[in-house]
Design a protein around this motif. Structure first.
Motif, PDB file in Angstrom:
ATOM      1  N   LEU A 220      10.143  21.841  12.020  1.00 24.53           N
ATOM      2  CA  LEU A 220       9.348  20.755  12.594  1.00 24.53           C
ATOM      3  C   LEU A 220       7.941  20.711  12.015  1.00 24.53           C
ATOM      4  O   LEU A 220       7.400  19.624  11.777  1.00 24.53           O
ATOM      5  N   THR A 221       7.341  21.864  11.800  1.00 23.49           N
ATOM      6  CA  THR A 221       5.940  21.907  11.378  1.00 23.49           C
ATOM      7  C   THR A 221       5.753  22.152   9.889  1.00 23.49           C
ATOM      8  O   THR A 221       4.717  21.782   9.330  1.00 23.49           O
ATOM      9  N   GLY A 222       6.734  22.785   9.261  1.00 24.69           N
ATOM     10  CA  GLY A 222       6.573  23.147   7.855  1.00 24.69           C
ATOM     11  C   GLY A 222       5.644  24.325   7.655  1.00 24.69           C
ATOM     12  O   GLY A 222       5.254  24.629   6.522  1.00 24.69           O
ATOM     13  N   HIS A 223       5.280  24.993   8.755  1.00 24.30           N
ATOM     14  CA  HIS A 223       4.342  26.116   8.679  1.00 24.30           C
ATOM     15  C   HIS A 223       4.990  27.409   9.155  1.00 24.30           C
ATOM     16  O   HIS A 223       5.954  27.396   9.925  1.00 24.30           O
ATOM     17  N   SER A 224       4.417  28.522   8.739  1.00 21.20           N
ATOM     18  CA  SER A 224       4.921  29.821   9.147  1.00 21.20           C
ATOM     19  C   SER A 224       4.668  30.049  10.633  1.00 21.20           C
ATOM     20  O   SER A 224       3.849  29.357  11.262  1.00 21.20           O
ATOM     21  N   TYR A 225       5.342  31.036  11.168  1.00 15.81           N
ATOM     22  CA  TYR A 225       5.160  31.373  12.581  1.00 15.81           C
ATOM     23  C   TYR A 225       3.719  31.798  12.843  1.00 15.81           C
ATOM     24  O   TYR A 225       3.115  31.412  13.851  1.00 15.81           O
ATOM     25  N   THR A 226       3.155  32.570  11.918  1.00 16.54           N
ATOM     26  CA  THR A 226       1.774  33.029  12.077  1.00 16.54           C
ATOM     27  C   THR A 226       0.808  31.855  12.095  1.00 16.54           C
ATOM     28  O   THR A 226      -0.110  31.807  12.926  1.00 16.54           O
ATOM     29  N   ARG A 227       0.999  30.899  11.192  1.00 18.58           N
ATOM     30  CA  ARG A 227       0.090  29.739  11.154  1.00 18.58           C
ATOM     31  C   ARG A 227       0.226  28.907  12.424  1.00 18.58           C
ATOM     32  O   ARG A 227      -0.768  28.429  12.970  1.00 18.58           O
ATOM     33  N   ASN A 228       1.431  28.741  12.913  1.00 15.43           N
ATOM     34  CA  ASN A 228       1.629  28.007  14.168  1.00 15.43           C
ATOM     35  C   ASN A 228       0.994  28.751  15.332  1.00 15.43           C
ATOM     36  O   ASN A 228       0.381  28.138  16.219  1.00 15.43           O
ATOM     37  N   ARG A 229       1.123  30.078  15.320  1.00 22.69           N
ATOM     38  CA  ARG A 229       0.509  30.871  16.385  1.00 22.69           C
ATOM     39  C   ARG A 229      -1.009  30.737  16.367  1.00 22.69           C
ATOM     40  O   ARG A 229      -1.645  30.563  17.407  1.00 22.69           O
ATOM     41  N   ALA A 231      -2.745  28.245  15.164  1.00 21.18           N
ATOM     42  CA  ALA A 231      -3.132  26.883  15.521  1.00 21.18           C
ATOM     43  C   ALA A 231      -3.037  26.651  17.030  1.00 21.18           C
ATOM     44  O   ALA A 231      -3.820  25.890  17.607  1.00 21.18           O
ATOM     45  N   THR A 232      -2.083  27.303  17.675  1.00 22.14           N
ATOM     46  CA  THR A 232      -1.862  27.096  19.108  1.00 22.14           C
ATOM     47  C   THR A 232      -2.680  28.055  19.967  1.00 22.14           C
ATOM     48  O   THR A 232      -3.231  27.659  20.998  1.00 22.14           O
TER      49      THR A 232
END
Length: 384
Positions: A220-229, A231-232
């Motif tokens: 959905l985001t095209g980003h790694s788990y770390t980057r999503n973490r 950002a959130t």
């Protein structure tokens, strides 16, 4: 030679026009600079406020019990031989915040109030929050079929995101990879090794559900788990397994009194299911903000945490009536994390421990007992 009057008039008008344009240009330039300065000041003010808020979130420090009941809880933890950090919140105020036992007995390093520990399966709750937010951004819902993301996966035509959130998908856990995989390789490995046994009649705790959700989040985001973490949850003191194990003062996991020397890859490879670490204060603030609409809207939180009939698990937490409306728990390689918290976040017990006893969930039971006594002794722990 005499210059015609009309030429003089035209020249004068031109000079006036040029002066007017020059002055206007100067005024506009100064105004733009002033605006830019104001915007910089506004951004600086916002950043300072965010840093101030983030600073308040970082640590709480030692809170010695000041009431009879708080002292009783402190004694209860000591008598039980509890090892880890403990946080008790009543009426939105910390009643107790202390470290107990050894972080590393060999090195004589003690656990501190703000020591950081693996959250273990509580990580799944944070994964669920990120997935719900990503679904909303893409105008999708928990009723979206898994086939949208894994069309070749058996059962994906009927399994929904909600089935994964509630662990009612029927998918079976995959073997732990023999070697460390990149995040993309890990998602591919999970999809290739996941087996489907049909929709279950009862809830079954299977980590594969949240490994698949991590793959959904990535798509959905095209980003790694770390980057999503980041950002959130960037304003919270969450760290990944790499940073945790680079600190030579990190807590060591013990099981049944024996030290567990484990490779950090076992935590790093638990993407979305056990690869995050925090202090008990950070864990509390995360869950409290989640409950009170800071991370999800009330309707999103309700959607994420609504279990199927006769079940209690969804979105990485357990919804229950007693002793607390919400319960979060995790066990992983000598670590055990337990949180009991009410709907408002104003009452909570958080125990993050690095000593797990496999004969029973002693730490979880201890957290439950403390929460139960808080309900009956609340008037003794409140501050005037």
């Amino acid at each position: 030679m005499k210059v015609p009057r009309k030429w003089l008039k035209a020249s004068l008008l031109l000079i006036i026009l040029l002066l007017t344009l020059f002055i206007t240009w100067q005024v506009v330039g100064y105004y733009q600079q002033w605006q830019a300065g104001q915007e910089r000041q506004r951004r600086l003010k916002v950043r300072r406020q965010q840093e101030k808020i983030a600073g308040r979130r970082q640590t709480l420090g030692l809170v010695q019990p000041q009431t009879t009941w708080g002292k009783q809880v402190d004694q209860q933890l000591q008598k039980a031989g509890y090892s880890g950090s403990a946080l008790v919140i009543d009426h939105d105020k910390p009643v107790l915040h202390k470290g107990y036992g050894w972080a590393n007995q060999d090195k004589q390093i003690k656990n501190q109030p703000d020591s950081v520990y693996p959250l273990a399966s509580i990580t799944k709750n944070l994964t669920a929050v990120m997935v719900i937010r990503a679904l909303k951004q893409h105008h999708l819902s928990v009723d979206t079929k898994l086939a949208r993301f894994y069309p070749k996966l058996a059962g994906s035509q009927t399994v929904t995101i909600k089935d994964l959130l509630t662990m009612m998908s029927g998918y079976q856990d995959v073997p732990f990879p023999k070697q460390m995989l990149s995040e993309k390789e890990f998602y591919r490995y999970v999809a290739q090794h996941t087996k489907y046994q049909g929709k279950p009649e009862q809830w079954h705790y299977k980590a594969v559900n949240y490994q698949l959700l991590a793959g959904v989040l990535y798509q959905l985001t095209g980003h790694s788990y770390t980057r999503n973490r980041e950002a959130t949850f960037g304003q919270y003191r969450l760290i990944g397994a790499d940073s945790y194990f680079k600190n030579d003062r990190h807590a060591i996991g013990y099981r049944n009194g024996h030290k567990l020397d484990v490779d950090s890859k076992y935590f790093r490879q638990e993407v979305a299911t056990g690869n995050l670490m925090s202090s008990d204060w950070t864990a509390y603030q995360l869950v409290r903000d989640e409950l009170t609409g800071q991370l999800l809207t009330p309707s999103e939180f309700k959607t994420m945490t609504k279990p199927y009939p006769n079940e209690s698990y969804s979105g990485g937490l357990y919804s229950q009536a007693k002793p607390a409306p919400y319960y979060l728990h995790g066990i992983m390689l000598g670590f055990e994390s337990s949180i009991y918290i009410d709907q408002t976040g104003q009452r909570a017990v958080v125990l993050l421990s690095n000593h797990f006893n496999s004969k029973g969930r002693q730490n979880s039971d201890l957290a439950k007992q403390i929460y139960q006594t808080m309900l009956t002794n609340s008037h003794l722990s409140s501050f005037s």
